[in-house]
Scaffold this active site. Structure first.
Site, PDB file in Angstrom:
ATOM      1  N   ILE A 136       0.782  -1.299   0.006  1.00 31.57           N
ATOM      2  CA  ILE A 136      -0.013  -0.132  -0.090  1.00 31.57           C
ATOM      3  C   ILE A 136       1.110   1.229   0.044  1.00 31.57           C
ATOM      4  CG2 ILE A 136      -2.025  -0.991   1.114  1.00 31.57           C
ATOM      5  CD1 ILE A 136      -1.269  -0.280   3.839  1.00 31.57           C
ATOM      6  N   ASP A 137       0.331   2.463  -0.571  1.00 31.37           N
ATOM      7  CA  ASP A 137       0.826   3.663  -0.747  1.00 31.37           C
ATOM      8  C   ASP A 137       1.735   3.918   0.753  1.00 31.37           C
ATOM      9  OD1 ASP A 137       0.433   3.584  -3.215  1.00 31.37           O
ATOM     10  OD2 ASP A 137      -1.184   4.860  -3.070  1.00 31.37           O
ATOM     11  N   MET A 138       2.837   4.786   0.832  1.00 35.54           N
ATOM     12  CA  MET A 138       3.472   5.524   1.725  1.00 35.54           C
ATOM     13  C   MET A 138       2.713   6.095   2.887  1.00 35.54           C
ATOM     14  SD  MET A 138       6.728   8.119   2.018  1.00 35.54           S
ATOM     15  CE  MET A 138       5.813   9.496   1.558  1.00 35.54           C
ATOM     16  N   ARG A 237      -7.610   5.940  -5.428  1.00 37.41           N
ATOM     17  CA  ARG A 237      -7.187   7.325  -5.391  1.00 37.41           C
ATOM     18  C   ARG A 237      -7.674   7.583  -6.935  1.00 37.41           C
ATOM     19  NH1 ARG A 237      -1.311   7.700  -3.566  1.00 37.41           N
ATOM     20  NH2 ARG A 237      -1.438  10.028  -3.967  1.00 37.41           N
TER      21      ARG A 237
END
Length: 303
Positions: A136-138, A237
């Site tokens: 998953i994104d930072m 997103r």
């Protein structure tokens, strides 16, 4: 030596900029070094880093076998949701990168799980991503699955491929969604002009499906749950932005100005459901909302 091939989709973009978007795990300076060393060619020709591409040109990238870096275990606290001999499920905090990449070998989740698990990690993805099945994104928080052995990794990677893993996210989006429930079925690929972004209008896009449900309405904002049917980069997103409801705090797909002091998007991987690789039992893990998310919901409710 690994060979990668790409085809330019527009005129006038510098080759190093284009490739830094295509090759997310390689820094732009490393790509420029590959160009300088003659490892990047356009239609068979050696070019310079400032070469401007023309649509349709074929780019061939020769990536030398990497020198294996010393990925050090680090004693970084983990919020463990579940652990047994096969798997580890953690609640990833905001701001933590999942795995090392060139130029970024420390303070990642991998460094932390190497300390916690020792040599009990799947080696399928090599030294850079031991045990990592998905990421998953930072600045996205929440449930992340790690495999402790290769058999578990193979089984769970297959579940991910078959879309049989449950992944439900909570998010706060801009605007008031018209419907309480909806499905966004829009293919996602690399943005045609901004290689750091993904887009629903990209050439060579891959199918992507997100289901959403409204949890709470605040007028200017809506608290929602999103369930992934597929798992493309930045999927939620991109999809929410594509229908005019970008995620609050998203610096890439949302408005330039955010009315609240946030570190990136308000997106949390809340529910993760898998079929256990050894027992065959279905298991679900629920990552509690982070403190900043709970406080923001309280602020919006009071308004």
């Amino acid at each position: 030596m690994e060979t990668l091939t790409f085809r330019a989709v527009q005129d006038g973009e510098r080759i190093d900029r284009y490739l830094s978007g295509c090759l997310e795990d390689l820094s732009r300076s490393y790509i420029q070094k590959l160009v300088k060393d003659g490892n990047i060619r356009v239609d068979g020709r050696i070019v310079k880093a400032n070469y401007k591409l023309s649509a349709g040109e074929e780019i061939c990238v020769l990536v030398p076998e990497p020198e294996v870096p010393d990925i050090r275990p680090e004693n970084i606290p983990l919020d463990i949701l579940y652990e047994d001999d096969d798997i580890l499920v953690v609640n990833k905090p905001k701001g933590m990168v999942v795995h090392p990449a060139p130029g970024h070998y420390e303070h990642t989740l991998v460094n932390a799980i190497m300390y916690h698990c020792g040599d009990q990690l799947s080696g399928i993805n090599g030294v850079m991503r031991p045990g990592i099945v998905h990421r998953i994104d930072m600045d996205t928080t929440g449930s992340l699955l790690i495999c402790k052995n290769d058999q578990a990794h193979r089984i769970l990677a297959e579940q991910l491929k078959e879309h049989s893993i449950t992944r439900r996210y909570h998010a706060i989006v801009h605007g008031n969604l018209k419907d309480d429930h909806g499905t966004i079925n829009a293919a996602i690929g690399r943005h045609p002009t901004d290689r750091k972004k993904m887009s629903t209008k990209a050439p060579n896009a891959r199918s992507a499906v997100t289901h959403y449900s409204v949890l709470e309405r605040f007028g200017d904002y809506t608290y929602i749950e999103c369930e992934l049917e597929t798992g493309r980069t930045h999927q939620i997103r991109v999809h929410m932005s594509s229908i005019g409801h970008p995620i609050l705090g998203d610096p890439v797909y949302g408005p330039a100005r955010c009315p609240y002091k946030l570190q990136g998007q308000t997106l949390h991987a809340k529910i993760l459901g898998i079929t256990h690789p050894s027992t065959g039992a279905y298991m679900e893990f629920d990552a509690p909302l982070p403190e900043y998310f709970v406080k923001l919901l309280d602020v919006l409710r009071k308004k």
